[in-house]
Design a protein around this motif. Structure first.
Motif, short mmCIF file in Angstrom:
data_model
loop_
_atom_site.label_atom_id
_atom_site.label_comp_id
_atom_site.label_asym_id
_atom_site.label_seq_id
_atom_site.Cartn_x
_atom_site.Cartn_y
_atom_site.Cartn_z
N ARG A 257 8.87 -9.99 -7.93
CA ARG A 257 7.86 -11.01 -8.17
C ARG A 257 8.50 -12.40 -8.05
NH1 ARG A 257 5.70 -13.70 -12.56
NH2 ARG A 257 3.55 -14.33 -12.17
N ALA A 258 7.85 -13.28 -7.30
CA ALA A 258 8.35 -14.65 -7.19
C ALA A 258 7.69 -15.45 -8.31
CB ALA A 258 8.00 -15.23 -5.83
N ASP B 133 2.59 0.17 -7.91
CA ASP B 133 2.57 -1.18 -8.47
C ASP B 133 1.21 -1.38 -9.13
OD1 ASP B 133 5.03 -2.58 -7.96
OD2 ASP B 133 4.55 -2.50 -5.84
N ARG C 112 5.59 -2.41 -12.07
CA ARG C 112 5.60 -1.04 -11.55
C ARG C 112 4.90 -0.14 -12.56
NH1 ARG C 112 7.51 0.50 -6.33
NH2 ARG C 112 7.70 2.55 -7.26
N ALA D 107 10.54 -12.28 -1.09
CA ALA D 107 10.02 -10.93 -1.40
C ALA D 107 11.12 -10.12 -2.05
CB ALA D 107 9.53 -10.23 -0.14
N PRO E 206 1.24 -12.97 -3.88
CA PRO E 206 1.80 -12.87 -2.52
C PRO E 206 0.73 -13.04 -1.45
CG PRO E 206 1.65 -10.69 -3.50
CD PRO E 206 1.18 -11.67 -4.56
N ASN F 228 13.53 -3.49 -11.06
CA ASN F 228 13.96 -4.34 -9.97
C ASN F 228 15.02 -5.31 -10.48
OD1 ASN F 228 14.00 -6.19 -7.79
ND2 ASN F 228 12.00 -5.37 -7.18
N VAL G 14 15.65 -2.31 2.99
CA VAL G 14 14.62 -2.33 4.02
C VAL G 14 14.43 -3.73 4.61
CG1 VAL G 14 12.67 -2.70 2.45
CG2 VAL G 14 12.30 -1.51 4.60
N THR H 218 9.96 -0.50 0.52
CA THR H 218 10.74 0.28 1.49
C THR H 218 9.80 1.18 2.29
OG1 THR H 218 12.59 0.29 -0.06
CG2 THR H 218 12.66 1.91 1.72
N GLU H 219 8.84 1.74 1.60
CA GLU H 219 7.93 2.69 2.23
C GLU H 219 7.09 2.04 3.33
OE1 GLU H 219 8.51 2.37 -0.95
OE2 GLU H 219 8.59 4.31 -1.96
N ASP I 158 5.41 -16.36 -0.92
CA ASP I 158 5.75 -15.05 -1.50
C ASP I 158 5.05 -14.00 -0.65
OD1 ASP I 158 6.33 -12.94 -3.21
OD2 ASP I 158 4.85 -13.51 -4.73
N HIS I 159 5.66 -12.85 -0.44
CA HIS I 159 4.95 -11.73 0.18
C HIS I 159 5.46 -10.43 -0.40
CE1 HIS I 159 8.46 -12.18 2.68
NE2 HIS I 159 8.01 -11.56 3.74
N TRP I 160 4.58 -9.42 -0.36
CA TRP I 160 4.84 -8.19 -1.12
C TRP I 160 4.91 -6.99 -0.19
CZ3 TRP I 160 0.57 -4.52 -2.01
CH2 TRP I 160 0.94 -3.44 -2.80
N TRP I 161 5.96 -6.22 -0.34
CA TRP I 161 6.06 -4.97 0.41
C TRP I 161 7.04 -4.03 -0.25
CZ3 TRP I 161 10.06 -4.80 4.64
CH2 TRP I 161 10.78 -5.99 4.78
P1 AMP Z 1 11.79 -2.14 -2.32
O1 AMP Z 1 11.29 -0.81 -1.91
O2 AMP Z 1 13.21 -2.14 -2.73
O3 AMP Z 1 11.46 -3.20 -1.32
O4 AMP Z 1 11.00 -2.52 -3.65
C1 AMP Z 1 9.61 -2.52 -3.64
C2 AMP Z 1 9.09 -2.96 -4.96
O5 AMP Z 1 9.58 -4.27 -5.28
C3 AMP Z 1 7.57 -3.09 -4.97
O6 AMP Z 1 6.94 -1.86 -5.19
C4 AMP Z 1 7.37 -4.09 -6.08
O7 AMP Z 1 7.42 -3.47 -7.33
C5 AMP Z 1 8.56 -5.02 -5.93
N1 AMP Z 1 8.21 -6.18 -5.08
C6 AMP Z 1 8.60 -6.41 -3.83
N2 AMP Z 1 8.12 -7.60 -3.40
C7 AMP Z 1 7.39 -8.12 -4.41
C8 AMP Z 1 6.62 -9.32 -4.57
N3 AMP Z 1 6.53 -10.22 -3.62
N4 AMP Z 1 5.98 -9.50 -5.75
C9 AMP Z 1 6.06 -8.57 -6.75
N5 AMP Z 1 6.79 -7.44 -6.64
C10 AMP Z 1 7.44 -7.20 -5.49
#
Ligand code: AMP
Ligand code: COA
Length: 632
Positions: free
Chosen positions: A372-373, A483, A498, A369, A419, A504, A290, A396-397, A391-394
């Motif tokens: 976890r960073a 998460d 998770r 991203a 993040p 991951n 993604v 695929t969805e 750091d930022h969190w997201w």
């Molecule tokens: P994906 O759908 O492959 O992008 O993976 C998403 C999952 O990766 C998330 O639900 C988290 O468990 C993990 N993830 C992605 N970015 C981060 C972040 N910055 N910090 C911690 N976990 C992350």
């Protein structure tokens, strides 16, 4: 109030106005009157009365407005030694030519096209050609094996597959064509045709009548000047399907629409990544993920940036200075990759000597991203690059950051391990297993109050019920991220783990359940459990614990290597499955559920409470002994 809070509160108070304003960044054939339509789709739909085309916005409009000569895609491939630039005008011509080839192959609006390609410009061109026609692309990461590709082909039933003769990994050429042929053999839904890019490193045979040569076919239309107009699409029409791991071996087809996706990606390029049109933006990932969809292809192109398409690794192509070299050479303004990539660089160049040999003055910040960073990596990267690291969190969805540091609005103070804060559009809550909102500072399930913002998945492909079951059922009124995390008193989020069986590995999201399904298929395996063990480089690595059938006479080592081979063959090398530990028993609850999380915590050296429901606590100690014996 700071600028971020002002924007966030602005969204909260009037989401309609906020998103209609953001929609001004997009060119519509028919502008939407409304941002959100609550009575459409599972939880509502965005810009439902808008008519648009993503390819037009990512390519044509830039040519029409004077960016024709600007580089759209800079292809930099240290693994092959190739470099190439493609201007927006050239990109348009290439996209139109491939769209014409697809049309000849009978592809029309709504048809699916699978793209199984390495990191070459043609992968992005293929995505855009589909977008131009309103065909729905589904990119499959090159590190997946034939069986995984076949599952995706069966689920989305593509009319055509676009692929290449090979990909290149360090030290080996990966022949894609046999994988593709194998997948088509396995699949019950057969694509009518394929378009194959022959690469000089290894060409392949084409099957007459089914396989068409990419270069020959597009050349005909390039020289004839064939025109293919952008299809006028409903904003809610699907742009793509991207399969991601769920808790079983059946991947989930995340659907992305056209309108909402464009609006948020365009908005995010300035607000989050702080780049202006014309600047160079680089995401070192893969178009199969993604991150690659959003920030190698669509985001930067929608915003009129130059995007770098990098075919290489952070180390070994040729060395750990590659990232710094690319940043200097292409004058990258904003850079995004996965923490694991920098952990690999850090391992080879702990003092950051290589970075000092490069002029990084164009670069303003680095984003991380995908996993976890860890604070150590961020501290190291800040020191070595002398740039802010965010750091930022997201997921695929979501398709774009759920929590991040909105640098283009206001760079917020960094809290290491976080993040940062919720992006406008996301009302993030932390709730108990019973769905009760927890006080700030307490660990719980991270959920998002519905509706999800534009760009997020409206449903799963052909699986609306699964969409509701997996994401919306457990916490009514909320989207379940799966998460676990904490929100502190300042609204900073900390993502800890998770809550499902997904792990991951090097920023790649993998299903342990999917691996277990494959391993259970080995004739000598009676039962197994796969868990994620901590790894300094890749974050996590899968480890399989196997109970062999009683009476197995063959050497255990033979079975272990067969199991490893099986996962590689069925899922692919990307699973990085190399640990198979024979055990006598697996810890279970009295109702027979394997206690994977207890095993995982014990092996990773984390505190754990012996579950009250465990059938026989002695098994945990047995697993520890087997593990210690295995790793000795
Ligand atoms: P994906 O759908 O492959 O992008 O993976 C998403 C999952 O990766 C998330 O639900 C988290 O468990 C993990 N993830 C992605 N970015 C981060 C972040 N910055 N910090 C911690 N976990 C992350
Ligand atoms: N096609 C075929 N095989 C592939 C592949 C592809 N596109 N991508 C990876 N593989 C193979 C690798 O060659 C490796 O095979 P091996 O077991 O024979 O060595 C295996 O899959 C595992 O790959 P990977 O997890 O990438 O490990 P690595 O050891 O090759 O490299 C890193 C380690 C950290 C350098 C690398 O994982 C990396 O750069 N990660 C960045 C993560 C990223 O971009 N994530 C996307 C989300 S932001």
């Amino acid at each position: 109030m700071g600028a971020y809070l002002k924007v966030y509160e602005g969204w909260r108070n009037d989401p309609e106005a906020f998103w209609l304003n953001a929609a001004e960044g997009i060119d519509w054939y028919e502008k939407p009157d409304r941002a959100f339509q609550a009575d459409e789709g599972v939880y509502g739909r965005w810009f439902a009365d808008g008519i648009c085309n993503t390819c037009y916005n990512a390519v044509d409009r830039h040519v029409e407005r004077g960016r024709g000569n600007q580089i759209a895609i800079a292809y930099d491939s240290p693994i092959t030694g190739a470099k190439k630039t493609i201007s927006y005008s050239e990109l348009k011509a290439e996209v139109v030519a491939l769209a014409a080839v697809l049309q000849e192959r009978g592809v029309v609006k709504g048809d699916r096209v699978v793209i199984y390609m390495p990191m070459v410009p043609e992968a992005a061109i293929a995505m855009l050609a589909c977008a131009r026609l309103g065909a729905v692309h589904s990119v499959v990461f090159g590190g997946f094996a034939a069986a995984e590709l076949a599952t995706r082909i069966d689920d989305c039933a593509p009319k055509c597959v676009i692929s290449a003769s090979c990909g290149i990994e360090p030290g080996r050429v990966v022949a894609y064509k046999p994988l593709l042929d194998g997948a088509i053999d396995l699949a019950s839904s057969k694509p009518a045709s394929t378009i194959i890019l022959q690469r000089p490193q290894q060409s392949c045979d084409l099957i007459a009548g089914r396989d068409f040569d990419y270069a020959t076919e597009t050349a005909k239309h390039l020289s004839a000047g064939t025109e293919v107009a952008c299809e006028e699409l409903a904003a809610t029409d699907p742009l793509y399907i991207l399969y991601t791991s769920g808790t079983t071996g059946q991947p989930k087809g995340v659907v992305r629409d056209n309108g909402g996706h464009m609006v948020v990606l365009q908005w995010s390029m300035k607000a989050i990544y702080d780049v202006e049109p014309g600047e160079v933006f680089w995401t070192a990932s893969d178009v199969g993920w993604v991150v690659g969809h959003s920030y190698i292809v669509y985001g930067p192109l929608l915003n009129g940036n130059t995007t770098i398409l990098f075919e290489g690794k952070p180390v070994g192509t040729p060395d750990a200075s590659t990232f710094w070299r690319v940043i200097e050479e292409h004058k990258v303004a904003s850079f995004f990759t996965a923490p694991t990539a920098f952990r690999a660089v850090k391992r080879e160049d702990p003092d950051g000597t290589l970075a000092r040999n490069h002029d990084l003055s164009s670069l303003r910040q680095i984003y991380l991203a995908g996993e976890r960073a860890d604070p150590d990596t961020i501290h190291w990267l800040e020191r070595v690059s002398q740039k802010p690291v965010y750091d930022h969190w997201w997921q695929t969805e979501s398709g774009w950051p759920i929590a991040g540091n909105p640098v283009g609005i206001e760079a917020l103070p960094v809290k290491y391990g976080s993040p940062t804060v919720a992006m406008p559009g996301y009302d993030i809550r932390v709730v108990s297993d019973e769905g009760v909102e927890l006080p700030r500072g307490e660990l719980g399930n991270v959920v998002i109050k519905l509706p999800l913002p534009p760009g997020c998945l409206p449903t799963l492909w052909n699986a609306e019920e699964r969409f509701e079951n997996v994401y919306l059922e457990e916490f009514p009124g909320y989207y379940q991220t799966s998460d676990a995390g904490i929100m502190d008193k300042d609204g900073y989020l900390f993502i800890m783990a998770r809550t499902d069986d997904i792990i991951n590995v090097a920023g790649h999201r993998l299903s342990t359940g999917g691996m277990e399904e494959v391993i259970a298929g080995h004739p000598d395996v009676a039962e197994c459990a796969v868990i994620g063990i901590a790894d300094k480089l890749k974050g996590q690595l899968p480890a399989g614990f196997l109970i062999l059938n009683s009476g197995v006479q063959r050497p255990v080592a033979e079975i272990q290597s067969e199991v490893i081979k099986l996962v590689r063959e069925k899922i692919g090398p990307v699973a990085a499955f190399k640990i198979a530990v024979p055990v006598a028993r697996l810890p279970k609850t009295r109702s027979g559920k394997i206690l994977r999380s207890t095993m995982q915590k014990m092996i990773n050296g984390q505190d754990f409470k012996m579950p009250a429901t465990i059938d026989d606590p002695a098994i945990i100690e047995e697993i520890k002994v087997s593990w210690n014996k295995f790793t000795a």
